[in-house]
Design an enzyme around this catalytic site. Structure first.
Site, PDB file in Angstrom:
ATOM      1  N   ASN A  29       0.849  -1.184   0.000  1.00 35.43           N
ATOM      2  CA  ASN A  29       0.000   0.000   0.000  1.00 35.43           C
ATOM      3  C   ASN A  29       0.890   1.241   0.000  1.00 35.43           C
ATOM      4  OD1 ASN A  29      -2.620   1.376   0.237  1.00 35.43           O
ATOM      5  ND2 ASN A  29      -1.820   2.031   2.208  1.00 35.43           N
ATOM      6  N   GLU A  30       0.957   1.912  -1.129  1.00 31.14           N
ATOM      7  CA  GLU A  30       1.626   3.199  -1.319  1.00 31.14           C
ATOM      8  C   GLU A  30       3.151   3.159  -1.249  1.00 31.14           C
ATOM      9  OE1 GLU A  30      -0.447   5.945   1.286  1.00 31.14           O
ATOM     10  OE2 GLU A  30      -2.281   5.793   0.078  1.00 31.14           O
ATOM     11  N   ASP A  31       3.761   1.977  -1.300  1.00 30.30           N
ATOM     12  CA  ASP A  31       5.227   1.921  -1.280  1.00 30.30           C
ATOM     13  C   ASP A  31       5.845   2.480  -2.558  1.00 30.30           C
ATOM     14  OD1 ASP A  31       4.992   0.839   1.200  1.00 30.30           O
ATOM     15  OD2 ASP A  31       6.136  -0.972   0.779  1.00 30.30           O
ATOM     16  N   SER A  84      -0.639  -0.796  -4.564  1.00 29.54           N
ATOM     17  CA  SER A  84      -1.767   0.108  -4.742  1.00 29.54           C
ATOM     18  C   SER A  84      -1.380   1.443  -4.126  1.00 29.54           C
ATOM     19  CB  SER A  84      -3.011  -0.458  -4.064  1.00 29.54           C
ATOM     20  OG  SER A  84      -4.107   0.393  -4.247  1.00 29.54           O
ATOM     21  N   HIS A 101      -4.799   6.479  -5.762  1.00 25.01           N
ATOM     22  CA  HIS A 101      -5.398   6.910  -4.507  1.00 25.01           C
ATOM     23  C   HIS A 101      -5.655   8.412  -4.625  1.00 25.01           C
ATOM     24  CE1 HIS A 101      -3.457   3.415  -2.027  1.00 25.01           C
ATOM     25  NE2 HIS A 101      -4.193   2.997  -3.040  1.00 25.01           N
TER      26      HIS A 101
END
Length: 148
Positions: A29-31, A84, A101
């Site tokens: 998530n968002e890495d 994501s 996002h």
């Protein structure tokens, strides 16, 4: 460390693979956003997983090699997504590819909420705005001094 991650992924995919709510696995998530913001090494054209381990973004190996291999072996009917959001070679905020996002209403560029319909992308996998707490929460910390 990689062996431990692999063992955990095998365990979890076997445990969850028949669950009806599992529609997709995402590696992180968002890495990839962190990688972009920090200027970490990411050469999309480099397809040699071993070389990824020698960069300042070795987590790419986990997201693009280790996890998809395990998911493919133990839960092949469920799609795998490296992260994501994921730009698939483009920046992770590119609205024309993959998912994104969108938190720019109350975070980021702090757009007006009336622009939400123009802030979309191909698929917004996260979006929202800060909401006001329940009235009971407010009553708990905002008291009428005449009632004390």
């Amino acid at each position: 460390m990689l062996k431990s991650i692999e063992e955990e992924c095998v365990c979890q995919t076997k445990r969850l693979r028949h669950h009806p709510s599992i529609a997709i696995y995402a590696g992180n998530n968002e890495d990839y956003q962190v990688q972009e913001q920090a200027g970490l090494t990411y050469d999309y054209e480099d397809k040699d997983p071993q070389s990824w381990l020698r960069t300042d973004f070795p987590a790419r190996y986990i997201y693009e090699k280790l996890l998809p291999d395990v998911v493919g072996a133990h839960s092949p009917h469920v799609p795998y997504h490296p992260g994501s959001p994921w730009g698939d070679g483009n920046i992770s905020s590119d609205p024309t590819v993959r998912d994104m996002h969108q938190w720019n209403v109350w975070h980021g560029t702090q757009e007006k909420y009336q622009l939400f319909d123009k802030l979309g992308g191909r698929f917004n996998s996260e979006f929202g705005m800060e909401g006001f707490p329940h009235i009971d929460t407010i009553k708990y910390y905002v008291t009428d001094p005449t009632q004390l």
